[in-house]
Design a protein around this motif. Structure first.
Motif, PDB file in Angstrom:
ATOM      1  N   GLU A  53     -25.357  -8.334 -22.582  1.00  0.00           N
ATOM      2  CA  GLU A  53     -24.965  -7.495 -21.438  1.00  0.00           C
ATOM      3  C   GLU A  53     -23.960  -8.222 -20.551  1.00  0.00           C
ATOM      4  OE1 GLU A  53     -25.396  -4.419 -21.194  1.00  0.00           O
ATOM      5  OE2 GLU A  53     -26.987  -4.093 -22.646  1.00  0.00           O
ATOM      6  N   GLU A  67     -20.727  -7.702 -22.083  1.00  0.00           N
ATOM      7  CA  GLU A  67     -20.191  -6.365 -21.790  1.00  0.00           C
ATOM      8  C   GLU A  67     -19.557  -6.337 -20.398  1.00  0.00           C
ATOM      9  OE1 GLU A  67     -23.223  -3.411 -22.518  1.00  0.00           O
ATOM     10  OE2 GLU A  67     -23.374  -3.959 -24.629  1.00  0.00           O
ATOM     11  N   ASP A 127     -27.402  -3.778 -16.015  1.00  0.00           N
ATOM     12  CA  ASP A 127     -27.987  -4.144 -17.320  1.00  0.00           C
ATOM     13  C   ASP A 127     -28.362  -5.625 -17.346  1.00  0.00           C
ATOM     14  OD1 ASP A 127     -27.847  -1.616 -18.480  1.00  0.00           O
ATOM     15  OD2 ASP A 127     -25.901  -1.985 -19.433  1.00  0.00           O
ATOM     16  N   GLU A 165     -22.961  -2.392 -15.788  1.00  0.00           N
ATOM     17  CA  GLU A 165     -23.103  -3.618 -16.607  1.00  0.00           C
ATOM     18  C   GLU A 165     -23.847  -4.691 -15.816  1.00  0.00           C
ATOM     19  OE1 GLU A 165     -22.800  -3.401 -19.600  1.00  0.00           O
ATOM     20  OE2 GLU A 165     -21.332  -1.822 -19.909  1.00  0.00           O
TER      21      GLU A 165
END
Ligand SMILES: [Mg+2]
Length: 118
Positions: A36, A39, A71, A68
């Motif tokens: 994550e 990302e 996350d 993000e």
């Protein structure tokens, strides 16, 4: 008020309702946390700080980045939960440790001086 403990309870309930706990070993959660984070970093790759700050002025882009970051936080909270770490307590304690290691009167402005010498 949305405390960290309250968020942790919501995240664990969300996970447990879906019976995903079986997959949430410490190793898998640590790997997921880094994925994550990757990302999130995709939004910053090849951009200058100015370009990133300009991009987040766009509401849709800021939301993508915020999700993000969320996350990352979710996996960090789940990892702490599975390891029995009280994340809120650990953060408070670590800030105390960092404060003792880097007292304001000793470090304020010092980093800038270091960079200026380069
Ligand atoms: Mg993501």
């Amino acid at each position: 008020m949305c405390s960290l403990k309250n968020l942790e309870a919501q995240i664990v309930r969300f996970r447990d309702e879906r019976e995903w706990k079986i997959y949430h070993t410490p190793k898998n959660l640590a790997i997921s946390l880094i994925i994550e984070l990757g990302e999130l970093l995709e939004h910053f790759q090849w951009k200058t700080d100015e370009e990133i700050l300009s991009a987040v002025r766009d509401e849709a882009k800021r939301k993508e980045i915020a999700y993000e970051i969320a996350d990352v936080a979710i996996y960090l909270i789940l990892l702490s939960h599975e390891l029995g770490v009280d994340l809120e307590k650990a953060i408070v304690e670590k800030l105390q440790v960092n404060g003792e290691k880097y007292p304001v009167e000793k470090v304020k402005g010092e980093l800038f001086k270091e960079f200026s010498r380069v």
